[in-house]
Design an enzyme around this catalytic site. Structure first.
Site, PDB file in Angstrom:
ATOM      1  N   HIS A  34       0.941  -1.106  -0.023  1.00  0.00           N
ATOM      2  CA  HIS A  34      -0.123  -0.004  -0.139  1.00  0.00           C
ATOM      3  C   HIS A  34       0.737   1.321   0.007  1.00  0.00           C
ATOM      4  CE1 HIS A  34      -3.056  -2.879   1.750  1.00  0.00           C
ATOM      5  NE2 HIS A  34      -2.205  -3.438   1.964  1.00  0.00           N
ATOM      6  N   ASP A 155      10.797  -1.691 -16.807  1.00  0.00           N
ATOM      7  CA  ASP A 155       9.353  -1.727 -17.054  1.00  0.00           C
ATOM      8  C   ASP A 155       8.943  -0.301 -17.103  1.00  0.00           C
ATOM      9  OD1 ASP A 155       6.721  -2.875 -17.135  1.00  0.00           O
ATOM     10  OD2 ASP A 155       6.526  -2.761 -14.954  1.00  0.00           O
TER      11      ASP A 155
END
Ligand code: 0SO
Length: 409
Positions: A34, A155
């Site tokens: 989170h 990425d």
């Protein structure tokens, strides 16, 4: 270890919840953990921070090795255009690792989405050309730093390019990694085997799609070319139906078809090494007799359709990123010296917004259900962007991980 010493350490150890206010401020959620927006409680600075919580999963003794990797990597890096790790908090009692990093109000995924939405309106406004130039320059600066230190991103995509909002670093790019692909350090490791997840291959270089065994700097450069094109047109250049990944193969026919429909089919005289790639035979068996159907396509034609002139400095640089043969692709070092930045006005600026008001909405907080089963939600947060599967959990004694981190910190 001496029990008294251990206890005195525990007493003196600063706790994240004592130093930072972040309750109800969750701004990101995924398989990685989170992210909260946070502020210092003592008010010693008025800056926002991002707190990334990496949880060992519910299973006791199980811990993600990626936390170790992320800390080990980020603590070595320092560059204005790479996300900065300010501090690590280890919470021994609940086996949590907290990373305190820069808070960036914006990212290219949201910025491009904003400009794309204005096209449907009466007065469309594309991303300002000087902003595109400044963004690209700072992305290249950050990537050049990473590449010079032999860190490959692997990425790059708009969601991983953050941009600072109001404050001392207004309009500054911060390269980050929300950290999905990194969990698969070989390009051949299947993204499958976990839940069926939607992944985008839009930013993947053709050699990866043809089974290249290793990540390279050139693979990052291709992705930067894709992002540059997307900034210029508000359209993902190699947009492709998103596949449910269930196959183990790096080869994706539809994605390759999309690349050829923009670039034309690669000619062997232009890309000598293509024959050596593992999936070359698959390529020829599937495309061999239809390769002539791509002969009218070229990057110049595609960009002209999107109102980017093929004699512009921007186009000439774009073509150097989007070169099919990875050995011929431009390096970040050379790209920083390109005419687009050096000769053509305006020059890139430190504030990509150029002092103009920032029209993009701020990040919204998301409900903090505090639930343990976020795995199922992870695929729903952004429906137009890559979703990658949850991290490979490595069985490790949590104590060992905490010790390993402590030794280095
Ligand atoms: O700010 C964040 O999220 C919102 C939603 C608010 C935009 N997240 C902060 C993520 C911070 N972590 C991060 O950027 N990690 C990271 C950066 C990099 C490089 C390559 C750019 C240096 N790698 N990593 C990274 C390394 C991520 C995950 C692992 C496992 C390892």
């Amino acid at each position: 270890m001496d029990i008294n010493f251990k206890e005195s350490l525990a007493r003196r150890r600063e706790k994240v919840e004592d130093l930072f206010e972040y309750e109800g401020m969750k701004i990101g959620r995924g398989t990685y953990g989170h992210v909260y927006k946070a502020r210092r409680k003592d008010g010693s600075d008025n800056k926002d921070y991002a707190l990334k919580l990496i949880e060992g999963t519910g299973y006791s003794q199980s811990f993600s090795l990626s936390a170790c990797r992320e800390v080990a990597l980020l603590r070595e890096l320092r560059h204005p255009n790479v996300i900065h790790l300010h501090r690590v908090f280890l919470s021994h009692v609940d086996r949590k690792v907290w990373l305190l990093v820069d808070y960036a109000e914006h990212d290219l995924w949201h910025i491009i989405k904003y400009h794309r939405a204005t096209r449907a309106s009466k007065k469309p406004h594309p991303t300002p050309t000087n902003m595109v130039k400044s963004l690209l320059y700072q992305i290249l600066d950050g990537i050049h730093y990473l590449h010079a230190n032999w860190v490959l991103h692997r990425d790059l995509k708009p969601a991983n390019i953050l941009v600072m909002g109001e404050g001392s670093e207004r309009g500054r790019v911060k390269i980050a990694d929300m950290g999905f692909a990194r969990l698969f350090n070989s390009p051949l490791k299947p993204l499958a085997t976990l839940d069926p997840v939607v992944v985008t291959f839009w930013y993947r270089a053709p050699e990866l799609l043809l089974g290249a065994m290793h990540y390279t700097k050139a693979i990052d450069i291709w992705a930067i070319g894709c992002i540059f094109a997307e900034l210029l047109t508000s359209e993902p250049i190699f947009h492709c139906r998103q596949e449910d990944v269930e196959s183990n193969t790096p080869y994706h026919r539809e994605q390759l078809d999309r690349i050829f429909t923009v670039m034309g089919f690669p000619q062997e005289k232009d890309w000598k090494g293509i024959k050596m790639l593992p999936e070359y035979n698959t390529l020829i068996s599937q495309f061999g007799n239809q390769k002539h159907s791509y002969s009218n396509y070229s990057l110049a034609w595609y960009m002209e359709k999107h109102k980017v002139k093929s004699d512009s400095a921007a186009f000439r640089l774009l073509q150097k990123f989007l070169t099919m043969d990875p050995t011929k692709r431009i390096t970040s070092k050379d790209a920083l010296q390109d005419d687009y930045f050096i000769k053509e006005h305006p020059r890139p600026s430190a504030d990509v917004f150029n002092g103009e008001p920032i029209p993009y909405p701020k990040r919204e907080c998301i409900a903090d259900e505090d639930n343990k089963d976020d795995k199922n939600d992870a695929g729903k947060e952004k429906n137009d962007q890559a979703k990658e599967p949850s991290g490979k959990r490595v069985k490790l004694s949590t104590n060992n991980v905490h010790q390993a981190l402590h030794q280095r910190l």
